[in-house]
Write an enzyme that holds these catalytic residues in place. Structure first.
Site, PDB file in Angstrom:
ATOM      1  N   ASP A   1      40.367  41.132  46.689  1.00 29.76           N
ATOM      2  CA  ASP A   1      40.093  42.418  46.047  1.00 29.76           C
ATOM      3  C   ASP A   1      41.423  42.920  45.477  1.00 29.76           C
ATOM      4  O   ASP A   1      42.492  42.391  45.803  1.00 29.76           O
ATOM      5  CB  ASP A   1      39.548  43.414  47.093  1.00 29.76           C
TER       6      ASP A   1
ATOM      7  N   TYR B   1      42.643  47.943  39.950  1.00 33.67           N
ATOM      8  CA  TYR B   1      42.177  47.078  38.869  1.00 33.67           C
ATOM      9  C   TYR B   1      41.284  47.867  37.903  1.00 33.67           C
ATOM     10  O   TYR B   1      41.137  47.492  36.756  1.00 33.67           O
ATOM     11  CB  TYR B   1      41.359  45.908  39.423  1.00 33.67           C
ATOM     12  N   GLY B   2      40.693  48.924  38.422  1.00 32.19           N
ATOM     13  CA  GLY B   2      39.735  49.695  37.624  1.00 32.19           C
ATOM     14  C   GLY B   2      40.317  50.270  36.343  1.00 32.19           C
ATOM     15  O   GLY B   2      39.590  50.563  35.405  1.00 32.19           O
TER      16      GLY B   2
ATOM     17  N   CYS C   1      35.440  42.464  44.660  1.00 26.82           N
ATOM     18  CA  CYS C   1      35.875  43.572  43.808  1.00 26.82           C
ATOM     19  C   CYS C   1      34.965  43.552  42.591  1.00 26.82           C
ATOM     20  O   CYS C   1      34.821  42.500  41.944  1.00 26.82           O
ATOM     21  CB  CYS C   1      37.330  43.337  43.395  1.00 26.82           C
ATOM     22  N   ASN C   2      34.342  44.684  42.297  1.00 28.12           N
ATOM     23  CA  ASN C   2      33.448  44.716  41.141  1.00 28.12           C
ATOM     24  C   ASN C   2      34.203  44.567  39.828  1.00 28.12           C
ATOM     25  O   ASN C   2      33.722  43.931  38.904  1.00 28.12           O
ATOM     26  CB  ASN C   2      32.672  46.035  41.134  1.00 28.12           C
TER      27      ASN C   2
ATOM     28  N   CYS D   1      31.314  49.584  43.552  1.00 25.17           N
ATOM     29  CA  CYS D   1      32.750  49.481  43.817  1.00 25.17           C
ATOM     30  C   CYS D   1      32.865  49.268  45.324  1.00 25.17           C
ATOM     31  O   CYS D   1      32.156  49.937  46.101  1.00 25.17           O
ATOM     32  CB  CYS D   1      33.454  50.764  43.399  1.00 25.17           C
ATOM     33  N   THR D   2      33.720  48.339  45.718  1.00 29.40           N
ATOM     34  CA  THR D   2      33.746  47.975  47.139  1.00 29.40           C
ATOM     35  C   THR D   2      34.423  49.038  48.015  1.00 29.40           C
ATOM     36  O   THR D   2      34.444  48.905  49.225  1.00 29.40           O
ATOM     37  CB  THR D   2      34.397  46.595  47.331  1.00 29.40           C
ATOM     38  N   HIS D   3      34.937  50.094  47.405  1.00 27.37           N
ATOM     39  CA  HIS D   3      35.449  51.224  48.195  1.00 27.37           C
ATOM     40  C   HIS D   3      34.316  52.152  48.662  1.00 27.37           C
ATOM     41  O   HIS D   3      34.447  52.857  49.649  1.00 27.37           O
ATOM     42  CB  HIS D   3      36.385  52.096  47.353  1.00 27.37           C
TER      43      HIS D   3
HETATM   44  N1  DGL Z   1      37.567  47.615  44.775  1.00 28.47           N
HETATM   45  C1  DGL Z   1      37.574  47.779  43.342  1.00 28.47           C
HETATM   46  C2  DGL Z   1      36.189  47.484  42.767  1.00 28.47           C
HETATM   47  O1  DGL Z   1      35.246  47.157  43.490  1.00 28.47           O
HETATM   48  C3  DGL Z   1      37.990  49.178  42.941  1.00 28.47           C
HETATM   49  C4  DGL Z   1      39.389  49.593  43.184  1.00 28.47           C
HETATM   50  C5  DGL Z   1      40.313  49.373  42.021  1.00 28.47           C
HETATM   51  O2  DGL Z   1      40.176  50.018  40.975  1.00 28.47           O
HETATM   52  O3  DGL Z   1      41.206  48.540  42.160  1.00 28.47           O
HETATM   53  O4  DGL Z   1      36.031  47.579  41.571  1.00 28.47           O
END
Ligand code: DGL
Length: 271
Positions: free
Chosen positions: A16, A48-49, A79-80, A191-193
């Site tokens: 992720d 990453y978003g 991670c999406n 989103c995995t958060h």
């Molecule tokens: N965990 C990321 C996702 O599922 C989101 C966090 C990020 O922006 O890095 O997209």
């Protein structure tokens, strides 16, 4: 050891942008306690978003190479944002070398199987910009009306521990109170958060909307694929490993909350 036994004993790599993917890692560990996990959180490059698809692809290639070098039989893109930008590139690049699981397809499958009429999707800017959820849902379920919204404040808010309080309520209300989401009957937490605020969102929506996240559905997809390939491990013999590309005490503290158990982070500087 035979070749088959050797292949089954290999690890599952999970990556992720940071620590959000630990929600997926924990679900996989609960479903498959015999599997050995190697987690990599790219804390040096999160979020990453906000990154371009090219940058996310570049990071994902490098991380996957690192996990392959650790002899992983499967890599889960937890991670999406990375799943939407890099999954096809990873499949092409590492064809035949390992199995890949992304977090988008299992969630799309879950929501289309239940044939909802009005589906809301919340995620990072990168995931929403890719249109991956809307396109995949519409492909399987033409009648569905899909409302997607980038919700970039949610991931940093959760990471900073602001949930179940006034601040999170106000941020959730600002996003989900919008008129586009008035008639949804399912909401995808893409989103995995977001599993950390799932209960808060369910309560905000008065428990009238089915809220789906990518923990159990991904763990189930991992389990089915390993079973199909006859790669389920019979026994875990080592401790799971959790790497980050940039270590801070605060990442370690938050990682425990995301994983739901005591874990130690190790630094792997792959850049
Ligand atoms: N965990 C990321 C996702 O599922 C989101 C966090 C990020 O922006 O890095 O997209």
């Amino acid at each position: 050891m035979t070749d088959t036994a050797h292949a089954r004993n290999k690890s599952i790599g999970i990556f992720d942008s940071g620590i959000g993917g630990l929600t997926v890692a924990n679900a996989i560990q609960k479903h498959l306690p015999n599997e050995h996990l190697i987690y990599f959180g790219d804390t040096a490059h999160l979020p990453y978003g906000d990154k371009s698809a090219d940058a996310i692809r570049f990071y994902s290639l490098k991380i996957s190479k690192f996990l392959l070098d650790q002899n992983c039989k499967m890599i889960v893109i937890a991670c999406n944002s990375a799943s939407s930008a890099a999954y096809n590139t990873l499949l092409d690049f590492f064809e035949g070398k390992t199995l890949f699981v992304n977090v988008v397809d299992p969630l799309v499958e879950a929501v289309t199987d239940r044939a909802y009429d009005n589906i809301g999707v919340i995620a990072t800017k990168a995931t929403i910009r890719s249109n991956i959820y809307r396109d995949k849902i519409k492909h399987k379920l033409q009648k569905a009306n899909v409302q997607s919204m980038p919700t970039p404040l949610l991931a940093p808010m959760i990471e900073e521990g602001f949930y179940k309080g006034n601040i999170s309520h106000s941020v959730i209300d600002t996003y989900l109170g919008r008129s586009e989401f008035k008639d949804i009957d399912a909401l995808l937490l893409a989103c995995t958060h977001y599993p950390l605020i799932k209960m808060e969102i369910e309560a905000y929506l008065d428990h009238k909307v089915d809220v789906l996240d990518s923990t159990d559905v991904v763990a189930d997809a991992v389990s089915r694929l390993l079973m199909r390939e006859d790669l389920l491990s019979p026994k875990r013999t080592k401790k799971n490993v959790f790497y980050v590309s940039d270590y801070t005490q605060s990442f370690e503290d938050t990682a425990k909350v995301f994983y739901g158990e005591e874990i130690e982070l190790e630094t792997a500087n792959i850049w």
